[in-house]
Design a protein around this motif. Structure first.
Motif, short mmCIF file in Angstrom:
data_model
loop_
_atom_site.label_atom_id
_atom_site.label_comp_id
_atom_site.label_asym_id
_atom_site.label_seq_id
_atom_site.Cartn_x
_atom_site.Cartn_y
_atom_site.Cartn_z
N LYS A 125 0.83 -1.21 0.00
CA LYS A 125 0.00 0.00 0.00
C LYS A 125 0.87 1.26 0.00
CE LYS A 125 -3.72 -2.41 2.42
NZ LYS A 125 -4.51 -2.55 3.67
N ARG A 126 1.94 1.23 0.78
CA ARG A 126 2.82 2.40 0.86
C ARG A 126 3.64 2.59 -0.42
NH1 ARG A 126 6.23 1.07 5.81
NH2 ARG A 126 7.03 3.21 5.65
N ALA B 110 1.27 4.10 -2.94
CA ALA B 110 0.99 5.48 -2.54
C ALA B 110 2.16 6.39 -2.92
CB ALA B 110 0.72 5.55 -1.05
N ARG C 53 -3.27 4.04 -5.37
CA ARG C 53 -3.79 3.48 -4.13
C ARG C 53 -4.24 2.05 -4.36
NH1 ARG C 53 -8.72 6.56 -1.61
NH2 ARG C 53 -9.88 5.34 -3.16
#
Length: 239
Positions: free
Chosen positions: A195-196, A199, A204
């Motif tokens: 997820k990071r 991002a 996303r």
């Protein structure tokens, strides 16, 4: 493994009962009383209860589970049910999860009572690859056939600087399936890493699904489990 864990794995004792016997000096390791439940012992040690025969630990278990969404990688229920509700086995308290998945993440979950084996599965220095199918919020521009967004692939391969981390992520492999679906192969497991990472490049993650760990591939319906084969167990290098 810890002495108290060895006692539980070789008898019907609970962890509390095992600790009481150890603290009372009733457990002998190679002929000497050991009163520390956390003392490390090995399979070649001669371990017995005072006045009893040598103890032998039950064989280690290695399990694959297809984790459903909205379940916890935990031995107990919480805000969601534990994945152990899907496994009908005795002595599940001896088992632990090798590489937890978030509650909303699905896919391959490895469960065992062999701490050395699970340590090597997710220790980044052993470079055991994990393959995730990632569903994204936004489309990635470019054709689906041929070379797609070489710059983005290169960024993942070179490593990304994540907020709060001093070191770049280890090289990762990105494969495109469709504008909003990719396969990501990593060799580490930082907090919310996928997820990071997305991002960091302005996208996303909508959903995550782990398909493979090393040579072990998920091959069963959601909520089902099975024991790993000997070949699958041995495919994880043990150092």
């Amino acid at each position: 493994m810890r002495l108290d864990k060895f006692l539980c794995k070789s008898t019907q004792l609970t962890r509390h009962e095992a600790c009481e016997l150890i603290l009372a000096g009733k457990v002998l390791v190679n002929g000497e009383s050991v009163v520390s439940p956390s003392a490390q012992v090995h399979e070649n040690n001669h371990i017995r209860l005072e006045g009893g025969q040598r103890l032998t630990a039950r064989a280690s278990r290695y399990i694959m589970l297809h984790k459903p969404a909205d379940t916890l990688s935990s031995n107990v229920d919480g805000d969601h049910p534990s994945v152990f509700n899907f496994i009908n086995l005795e002595h599940t308290s001896e088992l632990h999860i090798a590489g937890r998945l978030d509650a909303d993440t699905t896919g391959l979950l490895l469960i065992t009572d062999d701490g050395r084996w699970s340590f090597n599965v997710f220790n980044p220095k052993y470079h055991c690859e994990k393959v995730y199918r990632v569903y994204l919020r936004d489309s990635i521009e470019g054709e689906i056939a041929g070379e797609i967004d070489a710059e983005l692939k290169a960024r993942f391969k070179q490593g990304l600087d994540l907020q709060g981390e001093q070191a770049l992520t280890l090289p990762a492999k990105l494969e495109f399936v469709s504008p909003k679906e990719v396969l990501l192969t990593i060799t580490e497991g930082r907090y919310h890493q996928m997820k990071r990472m997305f991002a960091r490049v302005g996208n996303r993650v909508n959903a995550l699904h782990r398909e493979q760990v090393g040579k072990i591939k998920l091959d069963m319906p959601v909520g089902q489990w099975r024991y790993l084969t000997r070949e699958e167990i041995d495919s994880i290098p043990q150092y």
